[in-house]
Motif scaffolding. Structure first.
Motif, mmCIF file in Angstrom:
data_model
loop_
_atom_site.group_PDB
_atom_site.id
_atom_site.type_symbol
_atom_site.label_atom_id
_atom_site.label_comp_id
_atom_site.label_asym_id
_atom_site.label_seq_id
_atom_site.Cartn_x
_atom_site.Cartn_y
_atom_site.Cartn_z
ATOM 1 N N SER A 29 -6.914 -2.392 -4.368
ATOM 2 C CA SER A 29 -8.267 -1.879 -4.389
ATOM 3 C C SER A 29 -8.934 -2.208 -2.923
ATOM 4 O O SER A 29 -9.765 -1.047 -2.473
ATOM 5 C CB SER A 29 -8.937 -2.503 -5.455
ATOM 6 O OG SER A 29 -8.344 -1.934 -6.650
ATOM 7 N N GLU A 30 -8.956 -3.117 -2.330
ATOM 8 C CA GLU A 30 -9.451 -3.552 -1.029
ATOM 9 C C GLU A 30 -8.860 -2.542 -0.034
ATOM 10 O O GLU A 30 -9.868 -1.990 0.732
ATOM 11 C CB GLU A 30 -9.669 -5.102 -0.896
ATOM 12 C CG GLU A 30 -10.188 -5.397 0.340
ATOM 13 C CD GLU A 30 -11.976 -5.053 0.424
ATOM 14 O OE1 GLU A 30 -12.430 -5.315 1.340
ATOM 15 O OE2 GLU A 30 -12.224 -5.064 -0.938
ATOM 16 N N MET A 31 -7.779 -2.668 -0.072
ATOM 17 C CA MET A 31 -6.934 -1.694 0.972
ATOM 18 C C MET A 31 -7.346 -0.362 0.711
ATOM 19 O O MET A 31 -7.584 0.381 1.811
ATOM 20 C CB MET A 31 -5.337 -2.009 0.812
ATOM 21 C CG MET A 31 -4.835 -3.266 1.193
ATOM 22 S SD MET A 31 -3.171 -3.555 0.652
ATOM 23 C CE MET A 31 -2.540 -2.650 1.672
ATOM 24 N N LEU A 32 -7.684 0.261 -0.379
ATOM 25 C CA LEU A 32 -8.024 1.783 -0.458
ATOM 26 C C LEU A 32 -9.371 1.887 -0.423
ATOM 27 O O LEU A 32 -9.954 3.093 -0.776
ATOM 28 C CB LEU A 32 -7.603 2.082 -1.891
ATOM 29 C CG LEU A 32 -5.914 2.077 -2.014
ATOM 30 C CD1 LEU A 32 -5.673 2.334 -3.548
ATOM 31 C CD2 LEU A 32 -5.410 3.112 -0.905
ATOM 32 N N GLY A 33 -10.237 0.600 -0.337
ATOM 33 C CA GLY A 33 -11.818 0.708 -0.064
ATOM 34 C C GLY A 33 -12.314 1.134 -1.549
ATOM 35 O O GLY A 33 -13.622 1.457 -1.602
ATOM 36 N N SER A 34 -11.698 0.688 -2.546
ATOM 37 C CA SER A 34 -12.392 0.824 -4.011
ATOM 38 C C SER A 34 -12.993 -0.341 -4.422
ATOM 39 O O SER A 34 -12.733 -1.357 -3.712
ATOM 40 C CB SER A 34 -11.158 1.306 -4.988
ATOM 41 O OG SER A 34 -10.581 2.531 -4.613
#
Length: 100
Positions: free
Chosen positions: A67-72
């Motif tokens: 999620s953090e890698m995807l900016g979510s």
């Protein structure tokens, strides 16, 4: 107790950086997540509660990192999806198609 998932996401990424783990290849992380879900399944089959709890945490950690890698914001996304699911109508476990 409310958990700040965004803070957890950042902590997961910081830990990955600290240990020189992947922080950019989402496809690779999804593959690793699949492996963790399999480990959870194997622990469940063995009824190994201690290992089940550890594998649940591993699955959550991978989800937070992805999620953090995807900016979510995983927490926000979960709350939104739960609201959608609460409005859905089911009969015998099957979703009814509706106009809403």
């Amino acid at each position: 107790m409310i958990i700040d998932t965004k803070q957890l996401q950042k902590a997961v990424i910081e830990n990955k950086k600290k240990h020189n783990f992947n922080t950019s290849d989402v496809k690779f992380e999804l593959l690793l997540l699949y492996g963790e879900v399999n480990e959870l399944f194997q622990a469940w089959l063995k009824e190994d509660q201690e290992n089940i709890n550890e594998e649940l945490a591993d699955v959550a950690i991978f989800l937070l990192g992805i999620s953090e890698m995807l900016g979510s914001d995983l927490g926000e996304d979960i709350v939104k999806k739960m609201a959608i699911n609460a409005k859905r109508k089911y009969v015998h476990g099957k979703k009814i198609i509706s106009d809403d």
